[in-house]
Scaffold this motif. Structure first.
Motif, short mmCIF file in Angstrom:
data_model
loop_
_atom_site.label_atom_id
_atom_site.label_comp_id
_atom_site.label_asym_id
_atom_site.label_seq_id
_atom_site.Cartn_x
_atom_site.Cartn_y
_atom_site.Cartn_z
N ILE A 7 0.99 12.29 3.13
CA ILE A 7 1.73 12.21 4.47
C ILE A 7 3.10 13.43 4.31
O ILE A 7 3.75 13.71 3.42
CB ILE A 7 2.07 10.54 4.43
N THR A 8 3.42 13.57 5.38
CA THR A 8 4.52 14.33 5.68
C THR A 8 5.40 13.65 6.37
O THR A 8 4.19 13.38 7.67
CB THR A 8 3.76 15.53 6.27
N ASP B 118 6.15 3.92 5.96
CA ASP B 118 5.60 2.27 6.35
C ASP B 118 5.51 2.71 8.17
O ASP B 118 4.58 1.43 9.10
CB ASP B 118 5.99 1.29 6.36
N GLY B 119 6.09 3.36 9.11
CA GLY B 119 6.07 4.11 9.98
C GLY B 119 7.22 3.01 11.10
O GLY B 119 7.51 3.53 12.76
N ARG B 120 7.90 2.76 9.81
CA ARG B 120 9.57 2.08 11.13
C ARG B 120 10.32 2.44 11.25
O ARG B 120 10.61 2.94 10.88
CB ARG B 120 9.35 0.21 10.65
N LYS B 121 10.36 2.29 12.58
CA LYS B 121 11.73 3.46 12.88
C LYS B 121 12.60 2.72 13.26
O LYS B 121 13.22 1.43 12.61
CB LYS B 121 11.66 3.74 14.62
N PHE B 122 14.22 3.39 12.77
CA PHE B 122 15.44 2.60 12.71
C PHE B 122 16.34 4.12 12.44
O PHE B 122 16.34 5.19 13.15
CB PHE B 122 15.15 2.34 10.59
N GLU C 121 17.58 8.48 15.63
CA GLU C 121 16.24 7.70 15.12
C GLU C 121 14.93 8.39 13.95
O GLU C 121 14.99 9.47 13.79
CB GLU C 121 15.89 6.98 16.11
N MET C 122 14.99 7.50 12.95
CA MET C 122 14.08 7.83 11.62
C MET C 122 13.06 6.91 11.51
O MET C 122 12.75 6.17 12.32
CB MET C 122 14.64 8.17 10.56
N ILE D 255 0.79 -1.50 0.09
CA ILE D 255 0.19 -0.35 0.07
C ILE D 255 1.03 0.96 0.47
O ILE D 255 0.86 2.11 -0.66
CB ILE D 255 -1.62 -0.16 0.70
N ALA D 256 1.99 1.57 0.82
CA ALA D 256 3.16 2.75 0.33
C ALA D 256 3.85 2.90 -1.07
O ALA D 256 4.35 3.93 -0.98
CB ALA D 256 3.86 2.12 1.81
#
Length: 126
Positions: A57-58, A75-79, A70-71, A27-28
């Motif tokens: 999205i922003t 899809d909302g996952r942090k890394f 951290e970014m 979907i992303a």
């Protein structure tokens, strides 16, 4: 290295393949493929705030050159990553990809590589 400004992406190559390789949900991928972002970069010395805007999205990423941060992925996952400056380029390396952002003439070019897939994005200041 002056990345300050508002940048409109006008060209992208391999965005869908790149997103799939890094594990973005389908979907992303579908939402992103038809929406070229506007990127607003505010640079104060080694401190940066990058705002990436699409109609869907922003995302806002703040970081300091040379310090781990951290970014959040599409899809909302942090890394976690560290952005470094090398020969006027911003280089980000993560577990899944490497990004090189540079100014060439009046364009900002970002080359992101994940495995054997390379995604290229070209922007102009607006």
């Amino acid at each position: 290295m002056d990345f300050n400004g508002t940048w409109k992406v006008y060209y992208e190559e391999n965005v869908e393949d790149f997103l799939r390789v890094i594990g973005a949900p389908e979907i992303a991928v579908k939402m992103r493929k038809d929406n070229k972002p506007v990127i607003v970069i505010v640079q104060k010395g080694k401190d940066f705030t990058c705002t990436i805007k699409t109609p869907v999205i922003t995302k806002v990423h703040s970081f300091t050159i040379g310090k781990e941060t951290e970014m959040t992925a599409v899809d909302g996952r942090k890394f976690k990553c560290t952005v470094r400056e090398e020969d006027g380029k911003m280089i980000t390396e993560t577990e899944k990809f490497t990004s090189v952002r540079e100014i060439i003439g009046d364009e900002m070019i970002e080359t992101m590589t994940a495995g054997s897939v390379t995604f290229i994005s070209k922007s102009k200041r607006v």
